[in-house]
Every structure is written in C-alpha cells, then in structure tokens.
Design a protein around this motif. Structure first.
Motif, PDB file in Angstrom:
ATOM      1  N   UNK A   1       0.828  -1.206   0.000  1.00 41.18           N
ATOM      2  CA  UNK A   1       0.000   0.000   0.000  1.00 41.18           C
ATOM      3  C   UNK A   1       0.858   1.250   0.000  1.00 41.18           C
ATOM      4  N   UNK A   2       1.918   1.201   0.804  1.00 41.31           N
ATOM      5  CA  UNK A   2       2.812   2.360   0.911  1.00 41.31           C
ATOM      6  C   UNK A   2       3.460   2.670  -0.435  1.00 41.31           C
ATOM      7  N   UNK A   3       3.926   1.618  -1.090  1.00 41.93           N
ATOM      8  CA  UNK A   3       4.571   1.803  -2.387  1.00 41.93           C
ATOM      9  C   UNK A   3       3.605   2.455  -3.373  1.00 41.93           C
ATOM     10  N   UNK A   4       2.358   1.974  -3.353  1.00 42.59           N
ATOM     11  CA  UNK A   4       1.363   2.544  -4.260  1.00 42.59           C
ATOM     12  C   UNK A   4       1.140   4.028  -3.960  1.00 42.59           C
ATOM     13  N   UNK A   5       0.982   4.357  -2.683  1.00 39.62           N
ATOM     14  CA  UNK A   5       0.743   5.761  -2.322  1.00 39.62           C
ATOM     15  C   UNK A   5       1.943   6.632  -2.693  1.00 39.62           C
ATOM     16  N   UNK A   6       3.128   6.117  -2.396  1.00 36.87           N
ATOM     17  CA  UNK A   6       4.323   6.922  -2.621  1.00 36.87           C
ATOM     18  C   UNK A   6       4.718   7.046  -4.089  1.00 36.87           C
TER      19      UNK A   6
ATOM     20  N   UNK B   1       4.542  15.259  -2.419  1.00 36.85           N
ATOM     21  CA  UNK B   1       4.856  16.690  -2.283  1.00 36.85           C
ATOM     22  C   UNK B   1       3.806  17.387  -1.417  1.00 36.85           C
ATOM     23  N   UNK B   2       2.527  17.034  -1.633  1.00 33.91           N
ATOM     24  CA  UNK B   2       1.453  17.652  -0.846  1.00 33.91           C
ATOM     25  C   UNK B   2       1.623  17.324   0.640  1.00 33.91           C
TER      26      UNK B   2
ATOM     27  N   UNK C   1       2.841  18.999   6.129  1.00 36.74           N
ATOM     28  CA  UNK C   1       3.644  18.841   7.345  1.00 36.74           C
ATOM     29  C   UNK C   1       4.347  20.157   7.684  1.00 36.74           C
ATOM     30  N   UNK C   2       4.902  20.793   6.672  1.00 38.93           N
ATOM     31  CA  UNK C   2       5.601  22.057   6.895  1.00 38.93           C
ATOM     32  C   UNK C   2       4.651  23.115   7.450  1.00 38.93           C
ATOM     33  N   UNK C   3       3.427  23.168   6.891  1.00 41.71           N
ATOM     34  CA  UNK C   3       2.526  24.222   7.351  1.00 41.71           C
ATOM     35  C   UNK C   3       1.985  23.921   8.747  1.00 41.71           C
TER      36      UNK C   3
END
Ligand SMILES: *[C@@H]1O[C@H](CO)[C@@H](O)[C@H](O)[C@H]1NC(C)=O
Ligand SMILES: *[C@@H]1O[C@H](CO)[C@@H](O)[C@H](O)[C@H]1NC(C)=O
Ligand SMILES: *[C@@H]1O[C@H](CO)[C@@H](O)[C@H](O)[C@H]1NC(C)=O
Ligand SMILES: *[C@@H]1O[C@H](CO)[C@@H](O)[C@H](O)[C@H]1NC(C)=O
Ligand SMILES: *[C@@H]1O[C@H](CO)[C@@H](O)[C@H](O)[C@H]1NC(C)=O
Ligand SMILES: *[C@@H]1O[C@H](CO)[C@@H](O)[C@H](O)[C@H]1NC(C)=O
Ligand SMILES: *[C@@H]1O[C@H](CO)[C@@H](O)[C@H](O)[C@H]1NC(C)=O
Ligand SMILES: *[C@@H]1O[C@H](CO)[C@@H](O)[C@H](O)[C@H]1NC(C)=O
Ligand SMILES: *[C@@H]1O[C@H](CO)[C@@H](O)[C@H](O)[C@H]1NC(C)=O
Ligand SMILES: *[C@@H]1O[C@H](CO)[C@@H](O)[C@H](O)[C@H]1NC(C)=O
Length: 292
Positions: free
Chosen positions: A219-224, A231-232, A237-239
C-alpha cells in the motif's frame, strides 16, 4: 455513552479563561480562531447547564457533576458576555463558524458515503465485522439512516460543490496520515527489539504484525508512487509545524491547554452532533479499520 462522558469531562477541564495574547501579525488569526472556539465551547456549556433534561442525561443524574457544571456555566456566562460585547469578534466568528460548519458537513458526507458503500459490499462487510451477523445488521441499519441523511445534504448544490474541494483536500490529508502509519508499522516490523517489546515476546503476535507489514508495504509503495501526493504531504507537514510554532508562540501561560481543551471539546461536540444521527463506536472502529 462513552463519548458523552468524555465530552462532559472535557467541558469541566476547559479553563474558563480568556486568551490574553497581545500579539499582532500572523498570530492574530490564531488567537481570533481560539477566541471563537472559546465562544462555541462556553455557549455549549451555558446551554447544557440550562437544559435539565440534557444535564441529567449527560451526567447520568449525578448531582455533584450537575452542580459542578452549573458553577462552571455561571463563570462561562460572564466570560461569554465579555467576549460577545465585541461586535467585530462576533461577526468574524460567524464567518469562521460557517466555514467550520461546512467543513463538518463535508466530513459527514464523506463518512456517510463510506458507510453506505461498506453496507452495500458484502465481502467487505464480512471482512470488517469478522462475519458477525449482529454487527452486519447494525451497520446496515445505520447505513439506511445514513442514506436518507446523505440525500438531504446532497440536495444542497452549494454544499456539494464546496465539499468537492474540501473533500479532495481531506482525502489528501488522510492519505498522508496513512503513509505515516504504514511507515510506522513497517518500521516496527523490521525492528526485532521493538517488536519483541511491543508483543511481550509473543511470536504469534510478532508474526501477525510482520504479515500486516508486508501488506502495508504494498500500500505504501502505491501511495508513494504518486509524487503529487508526496509533495502535498511534505507541504502539509511544513505548514502544520509552522502553525504549531506560531500557536505556541502566541499563547500565554494558561491558554495553550485551554485552547487545546476547547479544540478537543469542539470536535467532541461535532462527534456528538453526528452521533445523534448515526455514529456508534462499532462503526467508528469499522471505518477506522477501513483506512488500513
Ligand atoms: C506589533 O507590530 C508592531 C509594528 O509592526 C511592532 O512594532 C510590535 O513590536 C508588534 N508587537 C508585538 C507584541 O509583536
Ligand atoms: C434540551 O435537550 C434535549 C436533548 O437532550 C432537547 O431535545 C431539548 O430540545 C432541549 N431543550 C431546550 C429548551 O433546548
Ligand atoms: C458523581 O460525580 C462525582 C464527581 O465527578 C464523582 O466523584 C462521584 O463518584 C459520582 N457519583 C456517582 C454516584 O457516580
Ligand atoms: C474585538 O475583537 C477583534 C477581533 O478579535 C480584536 O481585533 C479587537 O481588538 C477586539 N476589540 C476589543 C475592544 O477588545
Ligand atoms: C468490495 O470490497 C472489496 C474489499 O474489501 C473490494 O476489493 C471490492 O472491489 C469491493 N466491491 C465493490 C463492488 O465495490
Ligand atoms: C457480535 O457483535 C455483537 C455486537 O457488537 C456482540 O455483542 C457479540 O458478542 C458478537 N458475537 C460474536 C460471536 O463475536
Ligand atoms: C447549503 O449549503 C451552504 C454551504 O454550506 C449553506 O451556506 C446554505 O445555507 C445551505 N442551504 C440550505 C438551504 O441549507
Ligand atoms: C529498534 O527499536 C529500539 C527501541 O525499541 C531503538 O532503540 C533502536 O534504535 C531501533 N533500531 C533500529 C535499527 O531502528
Ligand atoms: C500470543 O498471542 C496470540 C494471539 O494474540 C494468543 O492467542 C496467545 O495466547 C499468545 N500467547 C501467549 C503465550 O501469550
Ligand atoms: C495523486 O495525489 C493527488 C493529491 O492527493 C491526487 O489529486 C491525484 O488524483 C493522485 N493521482 C493518482 C494517479 O492517484
């Protein structure tokens, strides 16, 4: 039942204290938002104290708790009058509240859609409930209510179009938190020391976690593989880190915990609102599991 008692104890721990920050610039928005949250929480508390039916229900008729709530509400009422004497604040809060309400409604739409979809998918239903017929019947009954509610919400075209935007953003956020929890699980499965500790040396449990981690990796591979998503997530996370820093910065000694408590109380309130219609712990758990 559990949710209501959590809610009541949150109300009681919420300090009836003003946000006293005098900062300007970017921190202003943060403090205004928390003042609006405070108005919401205080109003909820005052309303609760003035409704004896609700009060008896939420406290399970515990006279000590009722007296506590009424004392808090009396303080809250004074505080509320002060806050509401500021017409600028009141009108700005109306705007913020409307946006929050839309956001809540969009979250309801998302939740209701998921529930209806789950109830219609016998494979998934059997899987999530471990084939427990009672649970299946419960979910199907709730889905029937959900369907009616969904029709009402979706008859509002403005809401539907606003939710398209909001829900896309929410989906991205959900996927970002999935990435985080999948990574956490994979990391745990790969660390034999930690795994032994977490499972108290139970090899069966450890093997189950490792099997889960293998699925998680797919699942992780698919999402990444979605670089837009990755990028989103980084920018979310930054905001978040940024606003956390500015909230901490703008807070006076008592207000951090007060704001945190009101936030939680507010989300408790939304859960309660939704609960009137459909929520139950079973379903929350079922939906939570859908994310894995
Ligand atoms: C508020 O802004 C003014 C002008 O930009 C600045 O001089 C002042 O230091 C600021 N006050 C605080 C508490 O940040
Ligand atoms: C008091 O609360 C109950 C639900 O707990 C609600 O049905 C009723 O309308 C409320 N009464 C008032 C006057 O708000
Ligand atoms: C009533 O509430 C008080 C305060 O939360 C608690 O200490 C007490 O045990 C409760 N009494 C009963 C009968 O539950
Ligand atoms: C009223 O509220 C607004 C918005 O939070 C704030 O900028 C202003 O300073 C407040 N006015 C008074 C008199 O407290
Ligand atoms: C039902 O759920 C399963 C996963 O549990 C999924 O693979 C399948 O595509 C779903 N069927 C429909 C018709 O949505
Ligand atoms: C099925 O679910 C119901 C309701 O959650 C529960 O009370 C019951 O114990 C469950 N039955 C089995 C066999 O797990
Ligand atoms: C439709 O939804 C919008 C946005 O949430 C809201 O402002 C409006 O009042 C709703 N209209 C009706 C008739 O409920
Ligand atoms: C494994 O987990 C332990 C804590 O339980 C930690 O101290 C250690 O650094 C971890 N090892 C790796 C390779 O991450
Ligand atoms: C290990 O975990 C499994 C599954 O959770 C459980 O059935 C078993 O009793 C546990 N074994 C021990 C020795 O605790
Ligand atoms: C990738 O992620 C973005 C942001 O969440 C989303 O809008 C887009 O549909 C995703 N693309 C694919 C192919 O799933």
């Amino acid at each position: 039942m559990q949710l209501t008692s959590i809610f009541v104890s949150l109300l009681l721990t919420t300090a009836v204290v003003a946000k006293g920050d005098k900062k300007n610039g970017t921190t202003k928005a943060v403090s205004e938002k928390s003042q609006c949250r405070e108005i919401t929480t205080l109003t909820e508390l005052v309303n609760l104290a003035s409704n004896s039916t609700k009060l008896a229900d939420r406290t399970k008729n515990n006279a000590t708790k009722i007296a506590e709530i009424q004392a808090k509400a009396s303080e809250a009422s004074t505080k509320l009058t002060t806050l509401q004497s500021n017409a600028t604040l009141v009108s700005e809060c109306a705007v913020i509240d409307a946006a929050a309400k839309t956001k809540d409604q969009c979250a309801s739409v998302r939740f209701l859609e998921r529930l209806v979809k789950l109830a219609a998918n016998t494979t998934e239903l059997a899987d999530k409930t471990k084939n427990n017929a009672t649970k299946i019947a419960e979910i199907q009954a709730k889905a029937s209510d959900a369907s009616t509610k969904l029709t009402t919400l979706q008859s509002n075209a403005t809401l539907v179009s606003e939710c398209t935007v909001i829900n896309a953003a929410a989906k991205t956020e959900e996927e970002c938190s999935s990435i985080k929890s999948l990574e956490k699980l994979i990391k745990l499965a790969a660390n034999s020391t930690e795994l032994a500790k977490k499972t108290k040396n139970n090899a069966t449990k450890a093997a189950a976690i490792q099997a889960k981690a293998a699925t998680a990796q797919t699942k992780l591979t698919a999402l990444q593989s979605n670089s837009t998503l990755v990028a989103a997530c980084a920018s979310i996370k930054a905001s978040k880190d940024g606003s956390k820093a500015s909230e901490a910065d703008s807070s006076s000694s008592t207000s951090t915990s007060s704001a945190a408590a009101s936030t939680t109380a507010k989300s408790g309130a939304s859960i309660l609102d939704a609960k009137a219609g459909i929520l139950s712990t079973v379903v929350i758990v079922a939906v939570g599991m859908m994310m894995l």
